[in-house]
Design a protein around this motif. Structure first.
Motif, PDB file in Angstrom:
ATOM      1  N   ARG A   1       0.820  -1.209   0.000  1.00 49.20           N
ATOM      2  CA  ARG A   1       0.000   0.000   0.000  1.00 49.20           C
ATOM      3  C   ARG A   1       0.859   1.267   0.000  1.00 49.20           C
ATOM      4  O   ARG A   1       0.489   2.276  -0.604  1.00 49.20           O
TER       5      ARG A   1
ATOM      6  N   ARG B   1       3.734   1.409  -1.506  1.00 51.05           N
ATOM      7  CA  ARG B   1       4.213   1.488  -2.884  1.00 51.05           C
ATOM      8  C   ARG B   1       3.150   2.086  -3.805  1.00 51.05           C
ATOM      9  O   ARG B   1       3.453   2.894  -4.689  1.00 51.05           O
ATOM     10  N   GLU B   2       1.886   1.669  -3.599  1.00 50.99           N
ATOM     11  CA  GLU B   2       0.800   2.246  -4.395  1.00 50.99           C
ATOM     12  C   GLU B   2       0.639   3.743  -4.121  1.00 50.99           C
ATOM     13  O   GLU B   2       0.376   4.540  -5.020  1.00 50.99           O
ATOM     14  N   TRP B   3       0.782   4.121  -2.828  1.00 46.58           N
ATOM     15  CA  TRP B   3       0.656   5.543  -2.487  1.00 46.58           C
ATOM     16  C   TRP B   3       1.785   6.364  -3.105  1.00 46.58           C
ATOM     17  O   TRP B   3       1.587   7.469  -3.599  1.00 46.58           O
TER      18      TRP B   3
END
Length: 915
Positions: free
Chosen positions: A31, A33-35
């Motif tokens: 998460r 990394r996604e942010w």
């Protein structure tokens, strides 16, 4: 304070998409990394890192790396701005030094500036273009100087010809000279003219002034010659050739040249000495100029100038003119070679400095995250992007390895020496070149030290291996080992270790190689003796094989024994692969030749049976053709002909007429009947069965103990019990297989057993091709007959079901189509049942048919079938279902047509009609 912290954590969790509330570390990292893919601001990343570093160090590492990347980017931006400003300052100067521009690029690369990205990429390109423009301008100056010399030479050549020729050529010169002047002025007006080398402007100005003086003098003299030609009283031009030509045109005698004032008389010996000294210096200078040696040319020119200063007043005018011309040529060559030599030196300096590349230093390992939250916050604040950007450290990494670097440095220094021989030295460039080479030589020195240490280690390893081989040889010298393969393997392992012991210099290898050869030869001596003895034994076996091969009768047992001896010898003592293969070829050659002769004799003997093989092949071909036609009658006739050919009869015997066909066979062209299908086995099997005496059929058992499910395998108890010599009868005293008949069961003595069975005389043995052909033909024929029979049964049953459905006795299949198991009376009963009105129940009749055919019964009828079987056990004197199935079929046909009953009837008849 605690509630405020929880509130901040919840806000950050919502900001990062659940990075704080994720249950596992992997999900938190995903998460985060996604942010980060959404490009959040640095302040947000700093805040999330401060809170997350105390909870999950693995997930916080992603934020740390992104923050470090931002920090490095800001640092590089600062460095790029600094070096971009320096480059713009260089470009803004009216006079650009090429050395300063090259030094900017070198120093920027050392500082780690991103030269491949803007704005440094743009200013770097501008500097390169500015340097190229300056060098091009300097080259054009050289070209203009040469052009000025050529124009002056053209004018001087015209002064030696007629004035009329000069008058014709003056128009072209009036166009060329101004054009040259314009080109020279364009060089002066160029924006880069202020940045050229200081020696070029004087050269261009001297060429301009000299050409202008020559051109003005030429024009003035030509104008005087033209006026003198028109007016006899006009003064003559100062050009001697033109003046003589005009004087001759006026009819005046040529004017003699005024005599030069005589030189004071000097001592002839001094004059000769002076001429000799100047001539020697002149010859040396001319030789150096001709060979293009700039450095030597300068020394020779200085020597000639000194000779002229000392002896100029004593030499001849001609020799003095030659000396001045040579000095002029030397001066021009010196200027050009100095420029060219500096260019070559610049290239060599760039190559020497390019032996290293500047790369950013590896980032130091991040310190272990603090255990407490306060320490993590302090660490994050210390690494905040808001802090002062520190330029990343850079290291210089060599581009080449040790050996390649050594060869490159040697080549560069040799090229520098050649440049120094062709031009005057340049100490500033030499200092840069020598520093770069010394820096690169550190890599070479490190490599040499490593090579020396490795060479010492390899030498020690090889000496230890030699001693190990000597010790091993001493331990195995007296032992009588039978494991020569292991011995040979050990020798090969020693050799492999010697080859893989590392590199040595030629001198060290030449010193150790004789010691190694002596040690390994001494160690391999027992194996070499055993190999020599083995070769002698193998040669003896080769001679035995030759004797066996030349014998008139090949003894297979002796050949096998000899081959076993050879294999044992080959497995005991190993030889070189090529030598072993050569001996094996010599061993097998006589045996192979003997087997070849035997094969040839066998083929020659089998050639006498070719007529019978040919007959069998022709009969097999006829069977294949009949099989392909799909006619059962033709197939049976062809199979009978093949059987006759196999028994040795006439292959071309006429086929039996259709009327003589076996009972149950359909005439040619008609479909085979069920009766014909029942007699399906091959002709040979049928004849064998006919010859055997028929046995009384045992009474079938309707119900028995064990598995009574339909389709289950049932032991042939009754048949075994009633078969003569069976299991139960054998126990009965006095029976055929009882104890009283023990001697009878033992049979005749062993010597008379050959007469127990009379083997049928099948004639000579068939060839392989004929045997395979007849076997495949019979298999194909039997398969085709079975297929045709199945098709015939299927069609007959389908026709019978259609007759039941339509209550039409005329559609009942014929007797031949139904087969021999259905008698005419049974068929007539079926027709009569179809002729009556439908009525009655067919459930019991269907069950009896399924019991007789031994086919499965539907699940809902299993209980009724077992009840019927129990009833049949109580009625032992009544006919069973196997005997009354024809009547049961008539009962079913007498009832109304039902699709389920039709399927059950068809399944039972399919099995019953094949019996």
């Amino acid at each position: 304070m605690s509630s405020l912290k929880i509130h901040d954590t919840q806000a950050l969790d919502a900001l990062t998409g659940g990075a704080f509330s994720a249950p596992t570390s992997g999900e938190r990292a995903a998460r985060v990394r996604e942010w980060l893919a959404g490009e959040p601001s640095a302040e947000q990343m700093q805040e999330v890192f401060r809170e997350l570093s105390a909870r999950d160090k693995g997930a916080a590492r992603l934020l740390r790396e992104r923050l470090d990347e931002i920090k490095r980017a800001k640092g590089q931006e600062a460095i790029a701005a600094e070096w971009s400003e320096k480059a713009r300052h260089l470009l803004a100067q009216p006079r650009l030094n090429i050395a300063d521009a090259l030094a900017w690029q070198r120093d920027a690369a050392k500082a780690g500036a991103p030269l491949s990205r803007e704005p440094l990429a743009g200013v770097k390109t501008q500097l390169a273009e500015r340097i190229k423009g300056i060098e091009d301008l300097q080259n054009r100056v050289q070209v203009q100087r040469e052009a000025a010399v050529l124009l002056a030479q053209r004018i001087e050549v015209l002064s030696t010809k007629s004035w009329k020729d000069a008058q014709l050529a003056v128009e072209a010169l009036r166009a060329d000279v101004p054009q040259w002047q314009a080109q020279a002025q364009a060089l002066l007006d160029d924006a880069n003219w202020g940045s050229v080398d200081a020696r070029f402007p004087p050269l261009l100005e001297a060429s301009r002034s000299q050409l202008q003086v020559v051109w003005d003098a030429f024009q003035t003299a030509l104008a005087q010659a033209t006026a003198a030609a028109d007016d006899a009283n006009a003064p003559l031009p100062p050009v001697p050739v033109w003046a003589d030509e005009l004087r001759q045109a006026r009819g005046l005698p040529p004017e003699s040249a005024p005599p030069k004032p005589p030189k004071p008389k000097v001592d002839p010996e001094l004059k000769a000495r002076a001429n000799q000294a100047v001539s020697e210096a002149l010859a040396r200078l001319e030789q150096e100029v001709a060979q293009g040696h700039g450095k030597a040319t300068a020394g020779a020119a200085n020597a000639l100038r000194n000779a002229l200063k000392e002896h100029g007043r004593l030499v001849d005018d001609k020799l003095e003119s030659q000396a001045h011309a040579a000095l002029g040529a030397a001066g021009e060559m010196e200027g050009w070679q100095r420029w060219r030599a500096d260019q070559l030196r610049q290239e060599l300096v760039a190559k020497a400095e390019a032996l290293f590349e500047t790369v950013p230093a590896a980032a130091p390992p991040a310190p272990a995250p603090a255990d407490s939250e306060a320490a993590a916050i302090e660490e994050a604040e210390a690494e905040s992007p808001a802090a002062t950007p520190v330029p990343p450290a850079v290291v210089r990494k060599p581009r080449l390895g040790g050996r390649k670097m050594q060869e490159t440095l040697r080549g560069l220094r040799e090229q520098w020496k050649q440049v120094d021989q062709g031009g005057p030295p340049n100490h500033a460039l030499w200092k840069r070149f020598d520093e770069a080479c010394n820096e690169a030589y550190k890599v070479v020195q490190e490599w040499l030290d490593k090579v020396k240490s490795e060479a010492a280690e390899h030498r020690a390893t090889r000496l230890a291996l030699i001693e190990e081989v000597k010790a091993w040889a001493a331990a195995h010298e007296q032992s009588e080992s039978s494991d020569w393969k292991g011995f040979n393997r050990a020798i090969h392992q020693f050799s492999e270790r010697w080859r893989e012991a590392g590199h040595l210099s030629e001198k060290a290898f030449a010193e150790l190689q004789p010691q190694w050869k002596e040690a390994i030869s001494h160690a391999a001596a027992p194996l070499e003796r055993a190999q020599k003895e083995s070769v002698e034994r193998r040669n003896a076996m080769i001679e035995e094989a030759r004797v066996l091969g030349e014998a008139p009768m090949l003894r297979i047992d002796a050949v096998k024994a000899l081959q076993q001896r050879w294999q044992a010898e080959a497995q005991t003592v190993p030889l070189d692969r090529k030598q072993e293969q050569k001996l094996w070829d010599a061993f097998r050659k006589p045996i192979d030749e003997a087997f070849s002769r035997k094969t040839a004799e066998r083929e020659k003997a089998s050639a006498a049976l070719s007529s019978r093989d040919r007959a069998v092949l022709e009969a097999s071909k006829a069977v294949e053709e009949a099989t392909a036609s799909g006619d059962a009658q033709k197939i049976r006739v062809a199979v009978a002909a093949l059987e006759q050919a196999l028994r040795g009869g006439e292959a071309a015997a006429a086929p039996a007429p259709a009327a003589a066909a076996a009972p149950g066979e359909a005439p040619a062209g008609e479909a085979p009947t069920a009766e014909a299908t029942a007699a399906e086995p091959a002709a040979s099997e049928g004849e064998a069965a006919a010859a055997a005496p028929a046995r009384p059929a045992p009474k079938p058992v309707i119900a028995m103990r064990g598995d009574d499910r339909p389709g289950a395998r049932r032991p042939e108890v009754a048949a075994t019990a009633t078969r003569p010599g069976g299991r139960f009868e054998a126990r009965r005293p006095g029976g055929p297989g009882g104890r009283d008949a023990r001697d009878d069961r033992r049979g005749p003595p062993r010597g008379d057993r050959g007469d127990r069975f009379e083997r049928e005389d099948r004639g000579p043995r068939l060839g392989d091709a004929a045997f395979r052909a007849q076997r495949e033909a019979q298999e194909h024929a039997q398969a085709a007959l079975r297929k045709l029979a199945a098709q015939a049964h299927g069609e007959a049953l389908t026709q019978l079901m259609a007759a039941w459905e339509q209550r039409s006795g005329e559609q009942v299949p014929s007797h031949q189509e139904l087969g021999k198991v259905v008698s005419p009376q049974v068929r007539q009963g079926w027709i009569q049942a179809l002729g009556k009105a439908a009525g009655g129940d067919a459930s019991e009749a269907l069950l009896r048919l399924e019991i007789a055919a031994d086919v499965p019964t539907p699940g809902e009828q299993i209980t009724a079938r077992r009840a019927l079987q129990l009833q049949l056990l109580t009625k032992r004197h009544e006919a069973g279902p196997q005997e009354t199935w024809g009547t049961d079929v008539a009962k079913v046909l007498g009832t109304g047509f039902d699709a389920g009953a039709a399927r059950r009837l068809q399944a039972a008849l399919k099995a019953l009609l094949r019996r």
